[in-house]
Design a protein around this motif. Structure first.
Motif, PDB file in Angstrom:
ATOM      1  N   PHE A   1       0.815  -1.218   0.000  1.00  0.00           N
ATOM      2  CA  PHE A   1       0.000   0.000   0.000  1.00  0.00           C
ATOM      3  C   PHE A   1       0.852   1.273   0.000  1.00  0.00           C
ATOM      4  CE2 PHE A   1      -1.588   3.294   2.890  1.00  0.00           C
ATOM      5  CZ  PHE A   1      -2.775   3.664   2.280  1.00  0.00           C
ATOM      6  N   ALA A   2       0.413   2.250  -0.786  1.00  0.00           N
ATOM      7  CA  ALA A   2       1.028   3.587  -0.739  1.00  0.00           C
ATOM      8  C   ALA A   2      -0.092   4.606  -0.782  1.00  0.00           C
ATOM      9  CB  ALA A   2       1.971   3.787  -1.921  1.00  0.00           C
ATOM     10  N   ALA A   3       0.116   5.725  -0.103  1.00  0.00           N
ATOM     11  CA  ALA A   3      -0.897   6.779  -0.091  1.00  0.00           C
ATOM     12  C   ALA A   3      -0.267   8.078  -0.559  1.00  0.00           C
ATOM     13  CB  ALA A   3      -1.465   6.952   1.309  1.00  0.00           C
ATOM     14  N   ALA A   4      -1.040   8.852  -1.307  1.00  0.00           N
ATOM     15  CA  ALA A   4      -0.530  10.138  -1.788  1.00  0.00           C
ATOM     16  C   ALA A   4      -1.648  11.162  -1.730  1.00  0.00           C
ATOM     17  CB  ALA A   4      -0.015   9.989  -3.226  1.00  0.00           C
ATOM     18  N   TYR A   5      -1.301  12.366  -1.350  1.00  0.00           N
ATOM     19  CA  TYR A   5      -2.255  13.481  -1.405  1.00  0.00           C
ATOM     20  C   TYR A   5      -1.752  14.454  -2.458  1.00  0.00           C
ATOM     21  CZ  TYR A   5      -4.465  12.013   2.963  1.00  0.00           C
ATOM     22  OH  TYR A   5      -5.145  11.316   3.926  1.00  0.00           O
ATOM     23  N   GLY A   6      -2.534  14.652  -3.512  1.00  0.00           N
ATOM     24  CA  GLY A   6      -2.159  15.600  -4.563  1.00  0.00           C
ATOM     25  C   GLY A   6      -0.781  15.328  -5.146  1.00  0.00           C
ATOM     26  N   GLY A   7      -0.479  14.044  -5.423  1.00  0.00           N
ATOM     27  CA  GLY A   7       0.785  13.700  -6.063  1.00  0.00           C
ATOM     28  C   GLY A   7       1.955  13.572  -5.093  1.00  0.00           C
ATOM     29  N   ARG A   8       1.772  13.998  -3.848  1.00  0.00           N
ATOM     30  CA  ARG A   8       2.853  13.902  -2.869  1.00  0.00           C
ATOM     31  C   ARG A   8       2.661  12.625  -2.044  1.00  0.00           C
ATOM     32  NH1 ARG A   8       3.604  15.787   2.269  1.00  0.00           N
ATOM     33  NH2 ARG A   8       1.425  16.423   2.300  1.00  0.00           N
ATOM     34  N   THR A   9       3.646  11.718  -2.149  1.00  0.00           N
ATOM     35  CA  THR A   9       3.539  10.456  -1.422  1.00  0.00           C
ATOM     36  C   THR A   9       3.716  10.700   0.068  1.00  0.00           C
ATOM     37  OG1 THR A   9       4.449   9.317  -3.316  1.00  0.00           O
ATOM     38  CG2 THR A   9       4.480   8.132  -1.230  1.00  0.00           C
ATOM     39  N   VAL A  10       2.759  10.207   0.871  1.00  0.00           N
ATOM     40  CA  VAL A  10       2.893  10.372   2.311  1.00  0.00           C
ATOM     41  C   VAL A  10       3.247   9.055   2.987  1.00  0.00           C
ATOM     42  CG1 VAL A  10       1.472  12.433   2.558  1.00  0.00           C
ATOM     43  CG2 VAL A  10       0.389  10.197   2.562  1.00  0.00           C
ATOM     44  N   LEU A  11       2.930   7.940   2.332  1.00  0.00           N
ATOM     45  CA  LEU A  11       3.240   6.631   2.890  1.00  0.00           C
ATOM     46  C   LEU A  11       3.502   5.668   1.751  1.00  0.00           C
ATOM     47  CD1 LEU A  11       0.501   6.182   5.632  1.00  0.00           C
ATOM     48  CD2 LEU A  11       2.963   6.109   6.044  1.00  0.00           C
ATOM     49  N   LYS A  12       4.413   4.743   1.948  1.00  0.00           N
ATOM     50  CA  LYS A  12       4.669   3.754   0.896  1.00  0.00           C
ATOM     51  C   LYS A  12       5.087   2.414   1.504  1.00  0.00           C
ATOM     52  CE  LYS A  12       9.440   5.310   0.043  1.00  0.00           C
ATOM     53  NZ  LYS A  12       9.673   6.137   1.215  1.00  0.00           N
ATOM     54  N   ASP A  13       5.028   1.368   0.662  1.00  0.00           N
ATOM     55  CA  ASP A  13       5.501   0.028   1.042  1.00  0.00           C
ATOM     56  C   ASP A  13       4.907  -0.505   2.339  1.00  0.00           C
ATOM     57  OD1 ASP A  13       7.128   0.186  -1.175  1.00  0.00           O
ATOM     58  OD2 ASP A  13       8.790   1.067  -0.045  1.00  0.00           O
ATOM     59  N   LEU A  14       3.606  -0.395   2.495  1.00  0.00           N
ATOM     60  CA  LEU A  14       2.976  -0.950   3.692  1.00  0.00           C
ATOM     61  C   LEU A  14       2.365  -2.310   3.358  1.00  0.00           C
ATOM     62  CD1 LEU A  14       3.342   1.756   5.107  1.00  0.00           C
ATOM     63  CD2 LEU A  14       0.973   1.636   5.820  1.00  0.00           C
ATOM     64  N   THR A  15       2.801  -3.346   4.044  1.00  0.00           N
ATOM     65  CA  THR A  15       2.198  -4.656   3.874  1.00  0.00           C
ATOM     66  C   THR A  15       1.996  -5.269   5.254  1.00  0.00           C
ATOM     67  OG1 THR A  15       3.228  -4.981   1.725  1.00  0.00           O
ATOM     68  CG2 THR A  15       2.494  -6.953   2.880  1.00  0.00           C
ATOM     69  N   PHE A  16       0.746  -5.521   5.600  1.00  0.00           N
ATOM     70  CA  PHE A  16       0.485  -6.153   6.899  1.00  0.00           C
ATOM     71  C   PHE A  16      -0.918  -6.751   6.893  1.00  0.00           C
ATOM     72  CE2 PHE A  16      -2.394  -2.891   8.449  1.00  0.00           C
ATOM     73  CZ  PHE A  16      -1.986  -1.739   7.774  1.00  0.00           C
TER      74      PHE A  16
END
Lengths: 275, 357
Positions: free
Chosen positions: A17-32
């Motif tokens: 999982f990765a999350a981005a707000y308006g093209g800016r990545t706030v979180l990446k590589d989440l696996t759980f």
């Protein structure tokens, strides 16, 4: 709390999982995985994206990458009835309470029952009132949310989140703004419901006493590295995490103290004694 | 004695209710013992059912007891025990018409009182500001003037044009019957200069800016920014209301003038279509309205602007708490703005008549 081997069936799977707000990545590589019946904490410092993860899991936002499976179903791909079916398994209490201001507290808790069950008015009233009793708000049933204090609003929101006895209850910062006693009561409530109804809890918080009291496992996010840095039982993380920052977090140390080994042990002991 | 076995959840709830609560309600037992030793699972609905049984028995002073509570259910059952469900579920009685009427009257009188207080406070602050002009928040005032004034020019002109056109068009028919269509410019110009221009402008201002003032100040009240101002020693009237009211005072006369001008142009379109020349039209208009009429129209615009902006700010400051509060204030700002504008219009009309303006 030790991890219970029976709590091993994943009910939510987060993959790449990765999350981005308006093209800016706030979180990446989440696996759980979040397992059926566990109390799962999403923790970390301020601004590390705890609530962001929660809001993606409950399907408010689409992930920038990766998949989120609920009971094997991809929530981002699900549409219409399938999506409703997934949402029906969730109960969510938002950080600010998000109670509907034009309804009384009782009506707020009744609303999900009205929408999803065939119960009569009297039946819904007594069920909703019993829910309110569980969060110690029986006397406030007829009041409007604006007449309640912040802590009461929060408890009412939790009662509403639980009104359909969902499989998974999401709580976003449930103890923020609550006094220590109310907050401890809330922890006990979570544990009771978790044990007696086998509800899965996903709780966003950074309150250490609460984490140590209720958590089966904690997912720790770090704002600097924009990803997860640990996932395990809180005791294990406090005592033997390979990551210095994670140990520091669970020992509640200030930044300057991280290097001093003797100091660290002392704090660990005192923290362990209190909890 | 009642025995519950197996899963008591939302699936089995309706049937369980039918078999336990209904008979119990028809024939309330003096003592009800519920055996839950064989109950495997009990969810919120199930707990509700137990609450209802307890309520029914307790309401006729009977005794309710759970027997054989399993260890894992003990805490949950204990924390679901209602103390006084009847009181908690009692809905407040609807109040009678006399009470409602009285409350309404008291509210209206209280509101009038608040408006008068507010006018006094505003005037006092304005006089104080005149002596301390440097304390005026010029940036805020200009920004408000731009939003409420410059940005409203388009819609004010469009509505002015359309109102002129419609008035001319509607009068053309009846006047044709008497063969006095050349009277159209006189009628339309007097109507728009003395009445319609300022009124339409005030209504647009109420919809665009009065509502915005109420929403802005109302949100500030909800988020405690007004309290923050007060504790900083800044008066909300001086800090928030004065810049907005002054901005409205500056822009409304100008907007009113634009509106009137566009109405007169709009009316000419109809006259041109009827075959009258531009010079005839201008002559007629100039003959019908003089500088006095124009000034009275602009003056009305000024007063209306003051009313709309002032009431917008007042409604914002009166905002109560709760999520619908800002919305209510906005509605009240627009409605009171328009009502008070028209009341003022009537008062000014009588005043001008006796002053022969």
């Amino acid at each position: 709390m030790k991890q219970d081997p029976s709590k091993s069936r994943p009910i939510i799977q987060v993959q790449g999982f990765a999350a981005a707000y308006g093209g800016r990545t706030v979180l990446k590589d989440l696996t759980f995985d979040i397992n059926q019946g566990e109390v799962f904490i999403i923790g970390g410092g301020s601004g590390c994206g705890k609530s962001t993860v929660l809001k993606h899991i409950i399907g408010l936002y689409d992930p920038a990458a990766g998949r989120i499976l609920v009971d094997g179903q991809d929530i981002t791909a699900a549409q219409g009835e399938d999506r409703l079916g997934i949402l029906r398994k969730f109960g969510v209490a938002y950080q600010s309470g998000a109670l509907f201001g034009n309804m009384t507290v009782l009506e707020n808790v009744r609303l999900p029952l009205e929408e999803y069950t065939a119960f009569s008015d009297a039946q819904m009233d007594i069920i909703a009132l019993t829910k309110l009793r569980q969060v110690s708000l029986e006397q406030a049933a007829g009041k409007l949310p604006s007449e309640l204090s912040g802590g009461m609003q929060k408890r009412a929101a939790i009662a509403r989140a639980m009104s359909l006895d969902p499989q998974i209850v999401f709580l976003d910062e449930p103890s923020a703004g609550l006094d220590p006693i109310t907050s401890a009561d809330l922890d006990e409530l979570i544990l009771d419901l978790n044990r007696s109804l086998n509800m899965t809890f996903v709780v966003v918080t950074h309150e250490l006493p609460s984490i140590f009291r209720i958590a089966d496992r904690v997912l720790v996010l770090d704002a600097a590295r924009k990803t997860m840095v640990a996932l395990d039982a809180p005791d294990t993380l406090r005592d033997s995490s390979p990551d210095a920052w994670v140990r520091q977090f669970f020992n509640r140390q200030a930044t300057g103290e991280a290097t001093s080994a003797s100091n660290e042990t002392a704090t660990a002991k005192s923290a362990g004694g209190k909890i | 004695m009642l025995t519950i076995a197996g899963r008591l959840d939302s699936g089995s709830f309706l049937q369980a209710w039918e078999q336990s609560v209904e008979p119990c309600r028809r024939n309330v037992p003096r003592k009800l013992l519920v055996d839950v030793s064989a109950m495997d699972y009990c969810d919120g609905a199930g707990l509700g059912l137990l609450s209802e049984l307890r309520r029914i028995v307790a309401s006729s002073h009977g005794k309710f007891e759970l027997a054989g509570v399993r260890e894992e259910h003990r805490r949950l059952l204990a924390m679901s025990e209602l103390t006084d469900p009847d009181a908690a579920l009692r809905r407040p009685a609807r109040e009678g018409i006399i009470l409602t009427l009285g409350r309404f009257a008291a509210e209206v009188m209280g509101d009038i009182r608040q408006i008068i207080t507010f006018i006094g406070e505003l005037l006092a602050t304005l006089v104080w500001m005149a002596r301390h002009p440097r304390r005026l928040r010029l940036g805020d005032m200009l920004a408000t003037a731009e939003k409420a004034g410059a940005n409203a020019t388009g819609v004010v002109c469009l509505l002015g044009f359309l109102v002129g056109l419609i008035l001319a068009f509607q009068t053309a028919g009846p006047l044709a019957v008497y063969g006095v269509q050349p009277m159209i410019p006189t009628i339309v110009s007097i109507a728009v200069v003395r009445e319609m221009g300022p009124l339409i402008t005030a209504i647009i201002l109420a919809g665009r800016s009065g509502s915005a003032f109420a929403a802005e100040i109302g949100t500030m009240k909800v988020t405690e920014e007004l309290n923050a101002l007060k504790t900083l020693g800044l008066e909300p009237v001086q800090f928030l209301v004065v810049p907005r009211v002054l901005a409205a005072l500056i822009v409304t006369p100008v907007l009113t003038a634009f509106n009137i001008l566009m109405s007169i142009i709009g009316a000419y379109i109809v006259m041109a279509a009827l075959g009258y020349s531009l010079s005839f039209y201008i002559n007629q208009v100039m003959g019908a309205v003089g500088l006095g009429d124009f000034i009275s129209g602009i003056f009305k615009g000024l007063i209306f602007g003051l009313i709309v902006a002032g009431i917008g700010c007042l409604r914002g400051m009166q905002t109560r708490s709760g999520p619908g509060a800002v919305g209510d204030s906005t509605t009240r700002a627009v409605v009171s703005g328009i009502v008070l504008t028209i009341v003022a219009d009537a008062v000014l009309g009588v005043l001008f008549y006796y002053l022969h303006i």
